[in-house]
Design an enzyme around this catalytic site. Sequence first.
Site, PDB file in Angstrom:
ATOM      1  N   HIS A   5       0.825  -1.211   0.000  1.00 64.16           N
ATOM      2  CA  HIS A   5       0.000   0.000   0.000  1.00 64.16           C
ATOM      3  C   HIS A   5       0.856   1.256   0.000  1.00 64.16           C
ATOM      4  CE1 HIS A   5      -2.743   3.157   1.188  1.00 64.16           C
ATOM      5  NE2 HIS A   5      -3.714   2.373   0.741  1.00 64.16           N
ATOM      6  N   PRO A  59      -5.563  -4.048   2.276  1.00 66.20           N
ATOM      7  CA  PRO A  59      -4.582  -4.634   3.180  1.00 66.20           C
ATOM      8  C   PRO A  59      -3.246  -3.913   3.025  1.00 66.20           C
ATOM      9  CG  PRO A  59      -4.753  -5.982   1.242  1.00 66.20           C
ATOM     10  CD  PRO A  59      -5.771  -4.888   1.090  1.00 66.20           C
ATOM     11  N   GLU A  60      -2.329  -4.220   3.869  1.00 64.93           N
ATOM     12  CA  GLU A  60      -0.991  -3.630   3.781  1.00 64.93           C
ATOM     13  C   GLU A  60      -0.279  -4.064   2.502  1.00 64.93           C
ATOM     14  OE1 GLU A  60       2.023  -1.141   5.433  1.00 64.93           O
ATOM     15  OE2 GLU A  60      -0.109  -1.347   5.788  1.00 64.93           O
ATOM     16  N   ILE A  61      -0.447  -5.326   2.136  1.00 65.01           N
ATOM     17  CA  ILE A  61       0.215  -5.877   0.949  1.00 65.01           C
ATOM     18  C   ILE A  61      -0.753  -6.813   0.225  1.00 65.01           C
ATOM     19  CG2 ILE A  61       2.117  -7.334   0.110  1.00 65.01           C
ATOM     20  CD1 ILE A  61       3.674  -6.509   2.652  1.00 65.01           C
TER      21      ILE A  61
END
Length: 133
Positions: A5, A59-61
């Site tokens: 992100h 999500p973060e990744i």
Amino acid sequence: PKMDHLVCFLPGNLALGAMFLKKSEKFPKQEVDSLMQLATELTETCYQMYAQMETGLSPEICHFNYHDGSTKDLYVKEADRHNLLRPETIESLYYMYKITGDKKYQDYGWKIFESFEKYTKIESGGYSSINDV
């Protein structure tokens, strides 16, 4: 083949660069257009990191899904399912709207805002990160 992100600041910066270079006569139009096309495509990828999640939050990744037979574009590993209220995508959506005038970027931003309101707003005021999007 993954997308963090944190990278989602880049489309807005690319669009700003294209806008600046467009005013200069030193850069070929084709190169400026190519830069703007990359900004557009990366913005869409960043938005899809939100849109394809059950909560509408990124999500973060995300990992790009290259598995044969799969119908999903993205998948998320369990350790990467959290959302830390990062602003990078929203920043890029803002710049893309201001530069292109395309209302879809406002619509994308509004959908993301609604998801933040629904899943991260806390009763006492403010917002909190979540562990699973």
